[in-house]
Design an enzyme around this catalytic site. Structure first.
Site: not given
Ligand code: AMP
Length: 399
Positions: A36, A377
């Site tokens: 990330r 999500g």
């Protein structure tokens, strides 16, 4: 829908608040996986090259609104500095006098990383007073936190509201482009492969995509609700009884739209996930009482592989079984391999979802997939066709 992009912003000499997703896994204060951090580097370099100074903010883990040294972003500041080859300043909080002092000293090309936003309960509450404090040192807002962009937290919607909008970063742009193109003009045959525990999460995805699909493959725990609705015994497998009606509706709609639905042909069963030693494979319509279906079987992997092989676009979300516990990982690994194989032949493959991404990474196949999304999500919400409030906020009321 188009959102203001970083490339539209005047950046020279400006102070940029960059909301990133630096929620990396840590063990004993050390970063286990820096994917990330690496994902945000192009946006950071873009901003620095154009003469901006940066205040970067992120959440990390679930500190529950209180300060917790184990969830400090300090190790991330060090790693970011190593990757960029330059000093990254670190503030011991995300708001307050110390932050304001450091921020005031920033020159063009300087970077300040703020401490974990979620050390303050206000981050999750859309609190505009907290937003004002966060925004007080910045002129421009950039959102490149795709992993969390489906949330309405203060740093995602409150700050752009105060700064009259904001801009998407390069990572968010890339994700939106892939999902946008896939949803608007998929090269057909277009197949959706769904798994995971809950039917309820995936129903809106199916509802949004069904009329555009050629094949819908269903594995994982969610398959049993469909199998039950079709009259099969599912033993003690996961079941959402209150979704049987929704499953029936999907089966009927698929018929109406001419979509082929593929359910498991065989199932790996055991008394529970804790007894992998008792795992065996049975035909899908022969799950005995007292046994739970914990993975798709080899015939199903082969069948799904054939459908994947016939497709030109495949989207995958959700594992095929309890992939955390071998041997219930075989089905998930099998479909990951099938996706990697067709990608080499020109099929567009998109993996969107936390657990399926993890499975692809564990199998070392991430470079063999066309696009692996950084947000589970968020990608689900995009597949559901939803507008995300954090993106709408970037428009600052402009149409
Ligand atoms: P989701 O977040 O809905 O994608 O679900 C992911 C979870 O589904 C993983 O933790 C898997 O262990 C779980 N899962 C997948 N298949 C099954 C199954 N057949 N029975 C129980 N859990 C499952």
């Amino acid at each position: 829908m188009k959102y203001p992009a970083l490339q539209d912003a005047e950046l020279s000499g400006r102070r940029v608040f960059l909301r990133a997703d630096l929620n990396v896994p840590l063990k004993d204060g050390r970063i286990v996986d820096d994917t990330r951090i690496k994902a945000i580097l192009p946006t950071i370099r873009y901003l620095l090259d154009r003469g901006a100074s940066l205040i970067i903010a992120s959440h990390l883990g679930r500190p529950g609104g209180v300060s917790n040294p184990e969830l400090s972003l300090a190790p991330v500041a060090d790693r970011l500095g190593e990757l960029l080859g330059k000093k990254v300043l670190f503030a011991p909080d995300c708001i307050g006098a110390r932050v304001n002092t450091i921020a005031a000293s920033l020159n063009s090309g300087d970077i300040l990383l703020l401490e974990n936003l979620r050390f303050h309960p206000e981050e999750k509450q859309g609190d505009m007073d907290f937003a004002r404090k966060l925004a007080s040192n910045s002129d421009i807002y950039v959102n490149d936190a795709f992993g969390t962009i489906h949330r309405s937290h203060t740093s995602l919607t409150g700050i752009p509201a105060l700064l009259k909008g904001g801009y998407t970063g390069l990572l968010v742009q890339k994700e939106l482009k892939v999902f946008g193109e896939m949803l608007s003009s998929p090269v057909r045959p277009f197949s959706l492969l769904l798994g995971g525990a809950k039917v309820s999460d995936k129903i809106p995805v199916i509802d949004n995509l069904l009329s555009r699909l050629d094949h819908l493959m269903i594995g994982g725990g969610m398959a049993f609700t469909f199998m039950k609705e079709m009259g099969m015994s599912v033993g003690t497998s996961l079941l959402e009884l209150d979704r049987l009606g929704a499953a029936r509706q999907i089966l009927n709609d698929a018929d109406k739209y001419g979509v082929d639905i593929h359910l498991p042909l065989d199932i790996v069963i055991a008394p529970s996930a804790g007894r992998p030693d008792l795992a065996r494979t049975v035909p899908a319509n022969s799950i005995p009482d007292g046994m739970a279906g914990l993975d798709i079987g080899p015939d199903t992997v082969e069948e799904f592989g054939k459908i994947i092989g016939k497709s030109c676009t495949v989207v995958w979300n959700g594992p095929m079984g309890v992939f955390e516990i071998p041997p219930f990982d075989s089905g998930t690994r099998g479909v990951a391999k099938a996706l990697a194989e067709v990608t080499g032949n020109g099929t567009v493959t998109v993996v969107g979802g936390g657990d399926s991404v993890r499975a692809v990474m564990e199998a070392g196949l991430e470079d063999s997939i066309t696009f692996v999304s950084t947000g589970g999500g968020a990608s689900l919400k995009l597949l559901q066709g939803m507008e995300l409030p954090a993106l709408v906020a970037l428009k600052g009321g402009r149409q």
